[in-house]
Write a protein that holds these residues in place. Structure first.
Motif, PDB file in Angstrom:
ATOM      1  N   ALA A 133       0.833  -1.204   0.000  1.00  0.00           N
ATOM      2  CA  ALA A 133       0.000   0.000   0.000  1.00  0.00           C
ATOM      3  C   ALA A 133       0.865   1.250   0.000  1.00  0.00           C
ATOM      4  O   ALA A 133       0.596   2.222  -0.723  1.00  0.00           O
ATOM      5  CB  ALA A 133      -0.917  -0.001   1.220  1.00  0.00           C
ATOM      6  N   ARG A 134       1.936   1.216   0.778  1.00  0.00           N
ATOM      7  CA  ARG A 134       2.847   2.363   0.837  1.00  0.00           C
ATOM      8  C   ARG A 134       3.499   2.604  -0.513  1.00  0.00           C
ATOM      9  O   ARG A 134       3.657   3.746  -0.955  1.00  0.00           O
ATOM     10  CB  ARG A 134       3.903   2.123   1.923  1.00  0.00           C
ATOM     11  CG  ARG A 134       4.804   3.306   2.180  1.00  0.00           C
ATOM     12  CD  ARG A 134       5.485   3.195   3.544  1.00  0.00           C
ATOM     13  NE  ARG A 134       6.208   1.952   3.732  1.00  0.00           N
ATOM     14  CZ  ARG A 134       5.834   0.959   4.552  1.00  0.00           C
ATOM     15  NH1 ARG A 134       4.714   1.072   5.253  1.00  0.00           N
ATOM     16  NH2 ARG A 134       6.558  -0.134   4.665  1.00  0.00           N
ATOM     17  N   SER A 135       3.863   1.537  -1.207  1.00  0.00           N
ATOM     18  CA  SER A 135       4.480   1.672  -2.525  1.00  0.00           C
ATOM     19  C   SER A 135       3.521   2.341  -3.510  1.00  0.00           C
ATOM     20  O   SER A 135       3.920   3.215  -4.284  1.00  0.00           O
ATOM     21  CB  SER A 135       4.895   0.295  -3.036  1.00  0.00           C
ATOM     22  OG  SER A 135       5.406   0.375  -4.349  1.00  0.00           O
ATOM     23  N   TRP A 136       2.253   1.916  -3.483  1.00  0.00           N
ATOM     24  CA  TRP A 136       1.265   2.519  -4.385  1.00  0.00           C
ATOM     25  C   TRP A 136       1.077   4.007  -4.084  1.00  0.00           C
ATOM     26  O   TRP A 136       1.016   4.843  -4.996  1.00  0.00           O
ATOM     27  CB  TRP A 136      -0.068   1.781  -4.259  1.00  0.00           C
ATOM     28  CG  TRP A 136      -1.152   2.365  -5.105  1.00  0.00           C
ATOM     29  CD1 TRP A 136      -1.263   2.289  -6.466  1.00  0.00           C
ATOM     30  CD2 TRP A 136      -2.266   3.151  -4.651  1.00  0.00           C
ATOM     31  NE1 TRP A 136      -2.398   2.970  -6.888  1.00  0.00           N
ATOM     32  CE2 TRP A 136      -3.026   3.501  -5.796  1.00  0.00           C
ATOM     33  CE3 TRP A 136      -2.700   3.572  -3.403  1.00  0.00           C
ATOM     34  CZ2 TRP A 136      -4.196   4.266  -5.713  1.00  0.00           C
ATOM     35  CZ3 TRP A 136      -3.861   4.332  -3.307  1.00  0.00           C
ATOM     36  CH2 TRP A 136      -4.596   4.672  -4.459  1.00  0.00           C
ATOM     37  N   LEU A 137       1.013   4.352  -2.817  1.00  0.00           N
ATOM     38  CA  LEU A 137       0.827   5.757  -2.436  1.00  0.00           C
ATOM     39  C   LEU A 137       2.042   6.604  -2.825  1.00  0.00           C
ATOM     40  O   LEU A 137       1.898   7.770  -3.215  1.00  0.00           O
ATOM     41  CB  LEU A 137       0.559   5.855  -0.934  1.00  0.00           C
ATOM     42  CG  LEU A 137      -0.802   5.302  -0.489  1.00  0.00           C
ATOM     43  CD1 LEU A 137      -0.808   5.041   1.011  1.00  0.00           C
ATOM     44  CD2 LEU A 137      -1.911   6.269  -0.863  1.00  0.00           C
ATOM     45  N   CYS A 138       3.224   6.015  -2.729  1.00  0.00           N
ATOM     46  CA  CYS A 138       4.421   6.743  -3.162  1.00  0.00           C
ATOM     47  C   CYS A 138       4.417   6.951  -4.679  1.00  0.00           C
ATOM     48  O   CYS A 138       4.853   8.007  -5.169  1.00  0.00           O
ATOM     49  CB  CYS A 138       5.681   5.990  -2.731  1.00  0.00           C
ATOM     50  SG  CYS A 138       5.985   6.049  -0.946  1.00  0.00           S
ATOM     51  N   ASP A 139       3.925   5.968  -5.406  1.00  0.00           N
ATOM     52  CA  ASP A 139       3.802   6.129  -6.861  1.00  0.00           C
ATOM     53  C   ASP A 139       2.854   7.281  -7.198  1.00  0.00           C
ATOM     54  O   ASP A 139       3.095   8.032  -8.157  1.00  0.00           O
ATOM     55  CB  ASP A 139       3.293   4.839  -7.494  1.00  0.00           C
ATOM     56  CG  ASP A 139       4.350   3.748  -7.535  1.00  0.00           C
ATOM     57  OD1 ASP A 139       5.538   4.074  -7.366  1.00  0.00           O
ATOM     58  OD2 ASP A 139       3.981   2.570  -7.713  1.00  0.00           O
ATOM     59  N   LEU A 140       1.778   7.420  -6.414  1.00  0.00           N
ATOM     60  CA  LEU A 140       0.862   8.539  -6.629  1.00  0.00           C
ATOM     61  C   LEU A 140       1.573   9.875  -6.440  1.00  0.00           C
ATOM     62  O   LEU A 140       1.378  10.813  -7.216  1.00  0.00           O
ATOM     63  CB  LEU A 140      -0.320   8.459  -5.649  1.00  0.00           C
ATOM     64  CG  LEU A 140      -1.395   7.399  -5.887  1.00  0.00           C
ATOM     65  CD1 LEU A 140      -2.475   7.521  -4.815  1.00  0.00           C
ATOM     66  CD2 LEU A 140      -2.012   7.541  -7.266  1.00  0.00           C
ATOM     67  N   ALA A 141       2.389   9.958  -5.379  1.00  0.00           N
ATOM     68  CA  ALA A 141       3.102  11.205  -5.116  1.00  0.00           C
ATOM     69  C   ALA A 141       4.083  11.533  -6.236  1.00  0.00           C
ATOM     70  O   ALA A 141       4.277  12.702  -6.582  1.00  0.00           O
ATOM     71  CB  ALA A 141       3.844  11.117  -3.780  1.00  0.00           C
TER      72      ALA A 141
END
Length: 470
Positions: A133-141
């Motif tokens: 989940a953290r990886s996906w959110l970092c991709d969004l940023a």
């Protein structure tokens, strides 16, 4: 109520919001290849928390972000800390304005017997899902809101699907699922006419912080025994769901100090059920709604409660008490009632909703905006939050001389959301409550709305049954 304290500026508020707004603006274009303005915004966020325990980590994260390297958890923490400080400053100002005691201290985890949630404590599958989940959110940023597309947003789906079966991860999964659905409805980001900058940054930063192991560890709940004195009901409606939150004063049976508490109930709903019909969905789930409608207290016996003052309602642990007028409760007990401290991740200005009593004001309406004059200081009244599921209207609020409501903060100012008012009708004082129809009503408009809702629900059930039979 000291209107002057609500109108006076709060020191440091503008600077904190400026740092947050600049960082939120940097997320619009993304941080994969930050330009000079974006790098300055990230550096400004780090500067805003200089001198705090976060300083070193955020400064390092800002340097890495300026170089196009993602280390976003620390940046999200800095943003959350700034908004948390704003929340605390505004809450303190409200306490000063109403003369209320400071929020009660929360016990330490060891003293309260708290335990981290199993997912936070670290089964490997839970830790891996949080990392995903953290990886996906970092991709969004990195991509920014202008760079989102369906492929990127769809990356959340397998993570959410894997999280949902685990009760300890369901809170995060629900947040991620709702956030992803909102982003998907806005794809592609490059064509958006308007980006909800603050909202998406709020959702992104909260979701990212909740991926840190231990961040959502639940404290063990206590229980309370005593008398519950309702103040009013706040109704929040969505196309597919509805929630009613009862704000109340709790008097412990052991004679302890009164406390501010809340009790909420929610239900899914079809979009055809609106107005007073909403109570049909909520009423069977909580006997407290009937007590509010009847103007009665409730006697609680070992009712579970969280450290944040939320009652985990169980009808088996509550029985109807004697008459309890919300205005009498507000006049006698409200100013002495203490509030629980807010959980760290919930410290945000948008979460402020403090029960208050106002009297002796003059109501003014100009260009569709209603305000209360408190000794020469104007307090805006948020009539848009008043539900159609009750008899309280902007006209009755404008004609009132006393009001129980929730003091909120929005768009740079304090706002009052009325829950109930006292007004004069034929030389008699009459109380009008937003939740007056919660337990049922003989009011003609309410009866019509409930009948329409009953018919709509019956039709939907019949159609659903027909589909199932096929």
């Amino acid at each position: 109520m000291r209107g002057d304290l609500l109108a006076d500026p709060v020191e440091g508020l503008d600077e904190a919001f400026a740092a947050v707004d600049a960082f939120d603006g940097a997320l619009v274009a993304g941080l994969l290849r930050p330009g000079a303005a974006q790098a300055a915004a990230v550096a400004g966020l780090a500067e805003a928390v200089a001198g705090t325990p976060l300083a070193a980590r955020v400064a390092e994260a800002a340097e890495r972000a300026a170089a196009g390297e993602g280390h976003f958890v620390a940046l999200a923490a800095a943003r959350g800390a700034l908004l948390g400080s704003v929340h605390d400053a505004l809450a303190l100002r409200i306490d000063e304005a109403v003369g209320r005691p400071a929020p009660e201290e929360q016990p330490s985890p060891a003293a309260a017997g708290e335990k981290s949630s199993p997912a936070a404590a670290g089964p490997e599958h839970g830790a891996n899902l949080l990392a995903a989940a953290r990886s996906w959110l970092c991709d969004l940023a990195r991509s920014g809101w202008r760079g989102i597309d369906h492929e990127l947003v769809a990356g959340a789906a397998p993570v959410v699907s894997a999280m949902l079966p685990d009760p300890e991860l369901r809170r995060r999964a629900t947040l991620l699922d709702g956030f992803a659905a909102e982003l998907a409805a806005s794809c592609p980001g490059a064509t958006l006419e308007r980006v909800p900058v603050r909202r998406w940054a709020d959702l992104w930063s909260r979701a990212l912080l909740l991926t840190v192991p231990g961040s959502a560890g639940e404290r063990s709940d206590g229980s309370v025994t005593g008398r519950l004195l309702p103040l009013g009901i706040d109704v929040q409606e969505h196309a597919t769901a509805v929630q009613a939150q009862v704000h109340a004063v709790f008097e412990p049976a052991d004679g302890g100090a009164p406390r501010l508490v809340r009790a909420g109930v929610s239900a899914p709903k079809p979009d055809t059920v609106v107005g007073a019909g909403l109570w049909q969905l909520l009423r069977p789930r909580m006997s407290l709604l009937g007590a509010v409608s009847e103007g009665r207290s409730m006697e609680l016996d070992a009712m579970p409660v969280t450290a944040e003052g939320d009652l985990l309602w169980d009808d088996e642990r509550a029985r109807a008490g004697g008459p309890a007028d919300p205005f009498a409760t507000a006049r006698v007990r409200l100013s002495a009632a203490t509030a629980a401290r807010v959980a760290p991740l919930d410290r945000h200005p948008v979460r402020i909703a403090v029960p208050v009593l106002l009297e002796g004001y003059a109501a003014h309406s100009e260009e569709g905006r209603l305000t209360f004059d408190l000794a020469g200081r104007l307090l805006a009244v948020d009539t848009d939050r008043m539900p159609a599921a009750g008899p309280l209207t902007p006209e009755s609020v404008a004609a009132s001389h006393a009001c129980v409501g929730l003091l909120r903060w929005d768009a740079g100012e304090f706002l009052l959301q009325p829950l109930a008012v006292e007004t004069t009708v034929r030389k008699k004082t009459v109380a009008v409550h937003a939740g007056a129809w919660a337990g049922g009503t003989t009011d003609k408009a309410g009866v019509r709305a409930e009948k329409a809702a009953t018919d709509a629900v019956a039709v939907l059930r019949e159609r659903a049954g027909r589909l199932l039979r096929k």
